[in-house]
Design a protein around this motif. Structure first.
Motif, PDB file in Angstrom:
ATOM      1  N   ALA A 100      14.115  -7.763  10.233  1.00  0.00           N
ATOM      2  CA  ALA A 100      13.151  -7.705   9.137  1.00  0.00           C
ATOM      3  C   ALA A 100      13.255  -6.359   8.420  1.00  0.00           C
ATOM      4  CB  ALA A 100      11.735  -7.898   9.677  1.00  0.00           C
ATOM      5  N   PRO A 101      13.044  -6.333   7.111  1.00  0.00           N
ATOM      6  CA  PRO A 101      13.078  -5.067   6.372  1.00  0.00           C
ATOM      7  C   PRO A 101      11.885  -4.188   6.737  1.00  0.00           C
ATOM      8  CG  PRO A 101      12.335  -6.838   4.953  1.00  0.00           C
ATOM      9  CD  PRO A 101      12.768  -7.486   6.230  1.00  0.00           C
ATOM     10  N   ARG A 102      11.981  -2.909   6.402  1.00  0.00           N
ATOM     11  CA  ARG A 102      10.903  -1.960   6.692  1.00  0.00           C
ATOM     12  C   ARG A 102       9.873  -2.014   5.567  1.00  0.00           C
ATOM     13  NH1 ARG A 102      13.338   3.750   7.083  1.00  0.00           N
ATOM     14  NH2 ARG A 102      11.127   4.243   7.383  1.00  0.00           N
ATOM     15  N   VAL A 103       8.755  -2.662   5.843  1.00  0.00           N
ATOM     16  CA  VAL A 103       7.698  -2.808   4.841  1.00  0.00           C
ATOM     17  C   VAL A 103       6.387  -2.286   5.413  1.00  0.00           C
ATOM     18  CG1 VAL A 103       6.430  -4.408   3.348  1.00  0.00           C
ATOM     19  CG2 VAL A 103       8.831  -4.863   3.903  1.00  0.00           C
ATOM     20  N   SER A 104       5.698  -1.456   4.639  1.00  0.00           N
ATOM     21  CA  SER A 104       4.375  -0.970   5.020  1.00  0.00           C
ATOM     22  C   SER A 104       3.433  -1.177   3.841  1.00  0.00           C
ATOM     23  CB  SER A 104       4.423   0.508   5.408  1.00  0.00           C
ATOM     24  OG  SER A 104       4.904   1.287   4.320  1.00  0.00           O
ATOM     25  N   ASN A 105       2.147  -1.160   4.107  1.00  0.00           N
ATOM     26  CA  ASN A 105       1.179  -1.330   3.031  1.00  0.00           C
ATOM     27  C   ASN A 105       0.113  -0.255   3.099  1.00  0.00           C
ATOM     28  OD1 ASN A 105       0.111  -2.959   5.446  1.00  0.00           O
ATOM     29  ND2 ASN A 105      -1.663  -2.934   4.083  1.00  0.00           N
ATOM     30  N   GLY A 111      -1.993  -0.924  -2.310  1.00  0.00           N
ATOM     31  CA  GLY A 111      -3.303  -1.423  -2.713  1.00  0.00           C
ATOM     32  C   GLY A 111      -3.694  -2.786  -2.213  1.00  0.00           C
ATOM     33  N   VAL A 112      -3.081  -3.268  -1.121  1.00  0.00           N
ATOM     34  CA  VAL A 112      -3.427  -4.580  -0.568  1.00  0.00           C
ATOM     35  C   VAL A 112      -3.636  -4.444   0.928  1.00  0.00           C
ATOM     36  CG1 VAL A 112      -2.691  -6.962  -0.229  1.00  0.00           C
ATOM     37  CG2 VAL A 112      -2.109  -5.793  -2.334  1.00  0.00           C
ATOM     38  N   SER A 113      -4.731  -4.996   1.419  1.00  0.00           N
ATOM     39  CA  SER A 113      -4.989  -4.987   2.864  1.00  0.00           C
ATOM     40  C   SER A 113      -5.310  -6.404   3.308  1.00  0.00           C
ATOM     41  CB  SER A 113      -6.159  -4.042   3.183  1.00  0.00           C
ATOM     42  OG  SER A 113      -7.331  -4.450   2.483  1.00  0.00           O
ATOM     43  N   GLY A 114      -5.533  -6.584   4.589  1.00  0.00           N
ATOM     44  CA  GLY A 114      -5.874  -7.899   5.102  1.00  0.00           C
ATOM     45  C   GLY A 114      -4.701  -8.593   5.767  1.00  0.00           C
ATOM     46  N   GLU A 115      -4.943  -9.838   6.188  1.00  0.00           N
ATOM     47  CA  GLU A 115      -3.953 -10.579   6.964  1.00  0.00           C
ATOM     48  C   GLU A 115      -2.677 -10.845   6.170  1.00  0.00           C
ATOM     49  OE1 GLU A 115      -3.523 -14.703   9.596  1.00  0.00           O
ATOM     50  OE2 GLU A 115      -5.165 -14.469   8.144  1.00  0.00           O
ATOM     51  N   MET A 116      -2.834 -11.189   4.894  1.00  0.00           N
ATOM     52  CA  MET A 116      -1.646 -11.528   4.105  1.00  0.00           C
ATOM     53  C   MET A 116      -0.692 -10.350   3.994  1.00  0.00           C
ATOM     54  SD  MET A 116       0.334 -11.852   1.266  1.00  0.00           S
ATOM     55  CE  MET A 116      -0.583 -10.971   0.012  1.00  0.00           C
ATOM     56  N   SER A 117      -1.240  -9.151   3.750  1.00  0.00           N
ATOM     57  CA  SER A 117      -0.383  -7.967   3.651  1.00  0.00           C
ATOM     58  C   SER A 117       0.277  -7.643   4.984  1.00  0.00           C
ATOM     59  CB  SER A 117      -1.189  -6.768   3.151  1.00  0.00           C
ATOM     60  OG  SER A 117      -2.210  -6.425   4.076  1.00  0.00           O
ATOM     61  N   GLN A 118      -0.429  -7.899   6.089  1.00  0.00           N
ATOM     62  CA  GLN A 118       0.158  -7.672   7.407  1.00  0.00           C
ATOM     63  C   GLN A 118       1.309  -8.644   7.664  1.00  0.00           C
ATOM     64  OE1 GLN A 118      -3.056  -7.924  10.220  1.00  0.00           O
ATOM     65  NE2 GLN A 118      -4.134  -6.135   9.402  1.00  0.00           N
ATOM     66  N   LEU A 119       1.096  -9.903   7.298  1.00  0.00           N
ATOM     67  CA  LEU A 119       2.159 -10.898   7.473  1.00  0.00           C
ATOM     68  C   LEU A 119       3.373 -10.553   6.619  1.00  0.00           C
ATOM     69  CD1 LEU A 119       0.072 -14.212   7.494  1.00  0.00           C
ATOM     70  CD2 LEU A 119       1.194 -13.127   9.449  1.00  0.00           C
ATOM     71  N   PHE A 120       3.130 -10.071   5.390  1.00  0.00           N
ATOM     72  CA  PHE A 120       4.242  -9.683   4.530  1.00  0.00           C
ATOM     73  C   PHE A 120       4.983  -8.490   5.122  1.00  0.00           C
ATOM     74  CE2 PHE A 120       6.105  -7.330   0.950  1.00  0.00           C
ATOM     75  CZ  PHE A 120       6.895  -8.321   0.396  1.00  0.00           C
ATOM     76  N   SER A 121       4.262  -7.532   5.670  1.00  0.00           N
ATOM     77  CA  SER A 121       4.897  -6.361   6.285  1.00  0.00           C
ATOM     78  C   SER A 121       5.753  -6.759   7.483  1.00  0.00           C
ATOM     79  CB  SER A 121       3.830  -5.352   6.705  1.00  0.00           C
ATOM     80  OG  SER A 121       3.111  -4.874   5.583  1.00  0.00           O
ATOM     81  N   LEU A 122       5.328  -7.807   8.185  1.00  0.00           N
ATOM     82  CA  LEU A 122       6.088  -8.305   9.334  1.00  0.00           C
ATOM     83  C   LEU A 122       7.179  -9.293   8.902  1.00  0.00           C
ATOM     84  CD1 LEU A 122       3.115  -8.924  11.787  1.00  0.00           C
ATOM     85  CD2 LEU A 122       4.786  -7.063  11.901  1.00  0.00           C
ATOM     86  N   TRP A 123       7.249  -9.580   7.606  1.00  0.00           N
ATOM     87  CA  TRP A 123       8.203 -10.529   7.020  1.00  0.00           C
ATOM     88  C   TRP A 123       8.031 -11.924   7.622  1.00  0.00           C
ATOM     89  CZ3 TRP A 123       9.905  -8.911   2.659  1.00  0.00           C
ATOM     90  CH2 TRP A 123      10.926  -9.576   1.981  1.00  0.00           C
ATOM     91  N   ASN A 124       6.772 -12.298   7.843  1.00  0.00           N
ATOM     92  CA  ASN A 124       6.462 -13.606   8.411  1.00  0.00           C
ATOM     93  C   ASN A 124       6.144 -14.580   7.261  1.00  0.00           C
ATOM     94  OD1 ASN A 124       5.697 -15.805   9.935  1.00  0.00           O
ATOM     95  ND2 ASN A 124       4.351 -14.643  11.294  1.00  0.00           N
TER      96      ASN A 124
END
Length: 641
Positions: free
Chosen positions: A324-329, A513-526
């Motif tokens: 997975a790519p390195r993504v943080s929010n 500028g985004v928090s919550g479950e969706m941003s976490q899933l995107f950071s995990l590339w799920n």
């Protein structure tokens, strides 16, 4: 004795939506064959019409005097049997005429281009450059005839060929090239569909590097009409081809079709905004059923439409594991917060940095400084904004507003959220020693050279760079998610994912500028879970793609009658009619209807008959001033919600 040909006339008129019998004169008997494009006179028309021979008959059912074919135009078999079957099925499913579909599938004949193609056609088969057994590289699971696959591709750039140097080829491009080569070695053609010119250039460059350019039929709509027709003629040849294009490529007459490969299927450019309002996803699904070839959808994210097809078992998810790519929010706050600033600063020390923004122009909105009300157009009362040249314009009618005066009397303005132009200026002042490039749909930049460069791009307009970006910063994420559209989250995730795919190995990405479950899933590339949750919520609300949503537009009297017809179908839910807009012929209304996929063909046939009955002798004037059909039918209206 003259032969009798059954012709499909290339016209969208409902009264011509059937086969007509014509005599083939002795002088044309050798030229005329099934699939030939011919010219005929019909009724009182003063100009000949294009038509296609679809069959020959021993005798005619018409008791009157038959007219003769005037001439045979172009290649001996312009309309291939498989393409004709595709057009027939699409016409039935979209409640439109066969001639309307034929206009999409077969470009207009161009004598000069036809003559030029005749001169350049080689007598022998083009050789395949290298004969590696690429099928053994695990591609057989995708290329086996009849298989329908989904592939979530790795979001990175790779070396197209070993020893090439810096990785500058998107991984999906390499996958598609290898699949096309494997098909060529089997004597099969490949259709490659891409959403716009950036992806088209990327795949064409890779095919050229792989020495496959001679096998390519270029279906790009960016070309002049004569070049597009040359691409059609090349695809028409009885030899395997790699057809590359956008929506039109789905109709290409490929010889011995092996695979249809579609990249980023949920891009809006795949949805035709003109009649018969087809989506390329639906076209290739029907074509696959006609041809029995393999079908591959490859994307950097997963749409709810793909989840529906996977859940129903129609598609098999054949995604392979990758890092997975390195993504943080970062939490909502400043537009460019410390996390984003740090990523830009560190990335510029290593190479180019990409900053994605939601809007183009200087300011997405402007306000009266006196009363804080949004600035309005003096012509149509639409909202004003400032474009990249600094001009105040209306978002609705595009009129310039040089001398603004608010209803309160104020003339001074305050700026709203920054667009790409102002973002480029502000970040350029923050990093004065670097080159700043603005890339939008209005400013075409497809590839940049490496170096200390800051690229400010709107979603979908990000240029490629050899080796990938050193960092990617995704601004205005909250804005993208809050757009008034059913697919707002889906499109936002797709835009972000496509930007991440242009980053270099181990390059960081910051979602600001985004928090919550969706941003976490995107950071995990799920992406699978993001899409599954979105599709589940659509199912609960009875919204597409859990079912089909169509629309009918026309006068209130016509729609009321059609509404009564649809009321007899227990599985159809009607919404409206509701007022749509005012045309030269009066108020236009829209009736929305929801129906299950299983009833699609039945509803389409029903509406086609009823619309033809109610529309006889009736036309309306469209907003462009042209004559339009009294009733517009969209069996899958993607713009309603």
């Amino acid at each position: 004795m003259p032969k009798i040909a059954k012709l499909a006339i290339q016209s969208n008129l409902p009264q011509l939506d059937r086969l007509f019998d014509y005599f083939v004169p002795e002088s044309l008997s050798e030229q005329a064959s099934i699939g030939s494009r011919v010219r005929v006179m019909f009724g009182r028309s003063k100009k000949p019409l294009d038509a296609f021979i679809v069959d020959f008959a021993k005798e005619s059912e018409f008791s009157g005097r038959l007219s003769e074919i005037l001439e045979v135009v172009g290649p001996s078999e312009t309309l291939k049997e498989n393409v004709f079957k595709l057009c027939q099925q699409l016409a039935e499913r979209s409640a439109t005429t066969l001639g309307d579909i034929l206009k999409l599938a077969i470009p207009a004949h161009m004598p000069k281009a036809f003559s030029e193609h005749g001169k350049i056609v080689s007598a022998g088969q083009n050789s395949i450059p290298f004969q590696d057994d690429v099928v053994k590289n695990g591609l057989e699971e995708f290329l086996t005839a009849g298989r329908k696959s989904f592939l979530l591709v790795e979001p990175r750039q790779v070396e197209l060929r070993p020893g090439q140097g810096s990785p500058n080829t998107p991984s999906w491009v390499k996958t598609f090239v290898l699949m096309a080569l494997a098909n060529l070695q089997e004597g099969k053609s490949t259709l490659i569909l891409v959403p716009d010119y950036r992806e088209h250039e990327a795949i064409m460059e890779a095919l050229t590097i792989s020495q496959l350019a001679d096998h390519v039929a270029n279906y790009s709509q960016e070309q002049v009409k004569s070049k597009q027709y040359l691409g059609f003629l090349k695809a028409l040849e009885d030899r395997p081809r790699i057809v590359v294009g956008s929506r039109a490529a789905a109709f290409a007459p490929a010889h011995n079709l092996g695979s249809i490969l579609v990249f980023d299927e949920s891009d809006r450019s795949y949805s035709d905004q003109a009649s018969p309002y087809l989506h390329s996803r639906d076209v290739v699904l029907v074509r696959q059923s006609v041809e029995g070839c393999s079908l591959v959808f490859a994307c950097h994210s997963i749409s709810s439409d793909m989840i529906r097809l996977i859940d129903s078992g129609f598609l098999i998810d054949r995604t392979r594991e990758f890092a997975a790519p390195r993504v943080s929010n970062s939490e909502p706050g400043l537009r460019v917060d410390s996390h984003a600033y740090s990523a830009i600063k560190t990335g510029l020390e290593l190479g180019p940095v990409l900053v994605q923004v939601a809007s183009l122009g200087d300011s997405t909105a402007i306000y009266c400084k006196s009363c804080d009300e949004p600035a309005r157009c003096g012509e149509c009362q639409g909202p004003l904004w400032i474009d990249s040249s600094g001009s105040k314009k209306c978002r609705w009618c595009n009129a310039f507003q040089h001398h603004f005066r608010c209803s309160c009397g104020g003339t001074e303005l305050s700026l709203g959220r920054a667009g790409a132009t102002r973002t480029a200026a502000e970040l350029g002042r923050a990093f004065p020693s670097v080159r700043v490039i603005e890339s939008t749909g209005q400013v075409r930049t497809t590839r940049i050279t490496r170096g200390s460069t800051l690229v400010i791009a709107t979603a979908g307009a990000e240029p490629y760079v050899d080796g990938g970006y050193s960092a990617v910063v995704l601004l205005d994420a909250k804005v993208a998610l809050s757009r008034q559209n059913l697919r707002a989250q889906e499109e936002a995730v797709r835009f972000w994912s496509n930007a991440v795919a242009k980053s270099g190995p181990k390059a960081p990405t910051v979602l600001v500028g985004v928090s919550g479950e969706m941003s976490q899933l995107f950071s995990l590339w799920n992406h699978h879970k993001i899409a599954e949750q979105e599709y589940k919520s659509r199912q609960e609300l009875g919204l597409p793609p859990s079912l089909r949503l169509g629309s009918l537009s026309g006068s209130i009297s016509l729609l009321s009658e059609l509404s009564e017809v649809l009321a007899k179908e227990p599985s159809v839910v009607r919404i409206g009619p509701a007022p749509l807009d005012i045309s030269a012929t009066g108020q236009q209304w829209r009736l929305i209807f929801k129906y299950p996929y299983s009833l699609g063909l039945h509803i389409a046939k029903l509406l086609k008959v009823e619309v033809a009955r109610l529309s006889v002798g009736k036309l309306r004037t469209s907003s462009s001033g042209r004559s339009a059909r009294a009733i517009t039918v969209k069996m899958n209206d993607t713009e309603v919600v």
